[in-house]
Motif scaffolding. Structure first.
Motif, PDB file in Angstrom:
ATOM      1  N   GLU A 155       4.674   1.705   1.704  1.00 40.66           N
ATOM      2  CA  GLU A 155       5.784   2.199   0.757  1.00 40.66           C
ATOM      3  C   GLU A 155       6.414   3.397   1.311  1.00 40.66           C
ATOM      4  O   GLU A 155       7.867   3.423   1.487  1.00 40.66           O
ATOM      5  CB  GLU A 155       5.523   2.372  -0.617  1.00 40.66           C
ATOM      6  CG  GLU A 155       5.228   1.253  -1.484  1.00 40.66           C
ATOM      7  CD  GLU A 155       4.829   1.331  -2.999  1.00 40.66           C
ATOM      8  OE1 GLU A 155       4.682   2.608  -3.262  1.00 40.66           O
ATOM      9  OE2 GLU A 155       4.786   0.599  -3.872  1.00 40.66           O
ATOM     10  N   LYS A 156       5.880   4.199   2.009  1.00 42.41           N
ATOM     11  CA  LYS A 156       6.451   5.235   2.575  1.00 42.41           C
ATOM     12  C   LYS A 156       7.310   5.268   3.664  1.00 42.41           C
ATOM     13  O   LYS A 156       8.138   6.116   3.907  1.00 42.41           O
ATOM     14  CB  LYS A 156       4.997   6.470   2.733  1.00 42.41           C
ATOM     15  CG  LYS A 156       4.568   7.174   1.577  1.00 42.41           C
ATOM     16  CD  LYS A 156       3.317   7.746   2.042  1.00 42.41           C
ATOM     17  CE  LYS A 156       2.558   8.411   0.862  1.00 42.41           C
ATOM     18  NZ  LYS A 156       1.048   9.239   1.488  1.00 42.41           N
ATOM     19  N   THR A 159       0.742  -1.011  -0.016  1.00 42.43           N
ATOM     20  CA  THR A 159       0.025   0.050  -0.083  1.00 42.43           C
ATOM     21  C   THR A 159       0.931   1.097  -0.097  1.00 42.43           C
ATOM     22  O   THR A 159       2.174   1.210   0.012  1.00 42.43           O
ATOM     23  CB  THR A 159      -0.991   0.036   1.076  1.00 42.43           C
ATOM     24  OG1 THR A 159      -0.036   0.159   2.351  1.00 42.43           O
ATOM     25  CG2 THR A 159      -1.754  -1.021   1.399  1.00 42.43           C
ATOM     26  N   SER A 160       0.411   2.374  -0.426  1.00 43.12           N
ATOM     27  CA  SER A 160       1.150   3.667  -0.298  1.00 43.12           C
ATOM     28  C   SER A 160       1.810   3.970   1.049  1.00 43.12           C
ATOM     29  O   SER A 160       2.760   4.314   1.229  1.00 43.12           O
ATOM     30  CB  SER A 160       0.163   4.739  -0.859  1.00 43.12           C
ATOM     31  OG  SER A 160      -0.855   4.981   0.059  1.00 43.12           O
TER      32      SER A 160
END
Length: 205
Positions: A58-59, A54-55
């Motif tokens: 990743e962040k 998911t974003s």
């Protein structure tokens, strides 16, 4: 001529800065390896599947990876969805399993080059570092929970990454070659320009 050399020097500096930033960043996670996971625990089976982060995952991955491996170089990051299957019902019991901590042995190309293992902790919305060891070319990892897992893999100097090359190192080397070529070209231009001027002076005299 001085203007040309200044331009070349500026280009070389830009390329060098880009190369450093590219090499220092975490490689993009991939999920294509044929990973198998086994455990000696009774009544369950470990299932490993390809996944897409998911974003939020990743962040926060890069900071967690750097914290886990300190100054170790990371050539690739392999991610997978790892869950516990009840061998009787076939259900996913990862969240309700009472046997944590659970030790799982992972086998895949490059497993012997693993320098860190992270797993996604849904409770705190972040990556946790898992205890692991390399044994007989496999990664033996102990989890407090199972969800998405990220394997941090070091580069293999002068070889491949267990079937795949290090994209970060390859990109870095390519830029270094470009910078070297620019420097050589600048030197050649300077040499021939100087030689031409000297020849012109002699002819005039």
């Amino acid at each position: 001529m001085k203007k040309l050399l200044s331009t070349v020097a500026a280009l070389a500096l830009v390329f060098t800065m880009g190369a450093t930033a590219f090499a220092d960043g975490l490689p993009s996670p991939t999920s294509g390896k044929n990973i198998t996971g086994t455990t000696e625990a009774d009544g369950i089976e470990v299932v490993v599947e390809q996944t897409t982060l998911t974003s939020d995952q990743e962040k926060t991955l890069e900071a967690a990876a750097k914290a886990a491996v300190k100054d170790a170089e990371i050539a690739s990051v392999e991610v997978a969805d790892v869950w516990i299957k009840d061998t009787v019902t076939g259900d996913d019991v990862s969240d309700t399993y009472a046997g944590y901590p659970l030790t799982v042995t992972f086998a895949f190309d490059g497993a012997n080059n693993v320098v860190g293992v992270l797993y996604w902790n849904e409770a705190n919305g972040g990556w946790d570092s898992a205890d692991f060891k390399i044994e007989n070319g496999k990664a033996v990892v102990t989890f407090e929970h199972l969800c998405n897992v990220a394997f941090l893999i070091k580069p293999v100097k002068g070889g491949n990454q267990g079937g795949g090359s290090s994209s970060a190192q390859t990109g870095y080397d390519g830029i270094v070659y470009i910078v070297s070529a620019i420097a050589l070209a600048a030197g050649a231009v300077f040499f021939f320009s100087t030689a031409s001027k000297q020849k012109t002076v002699k002819e005039v005299m």
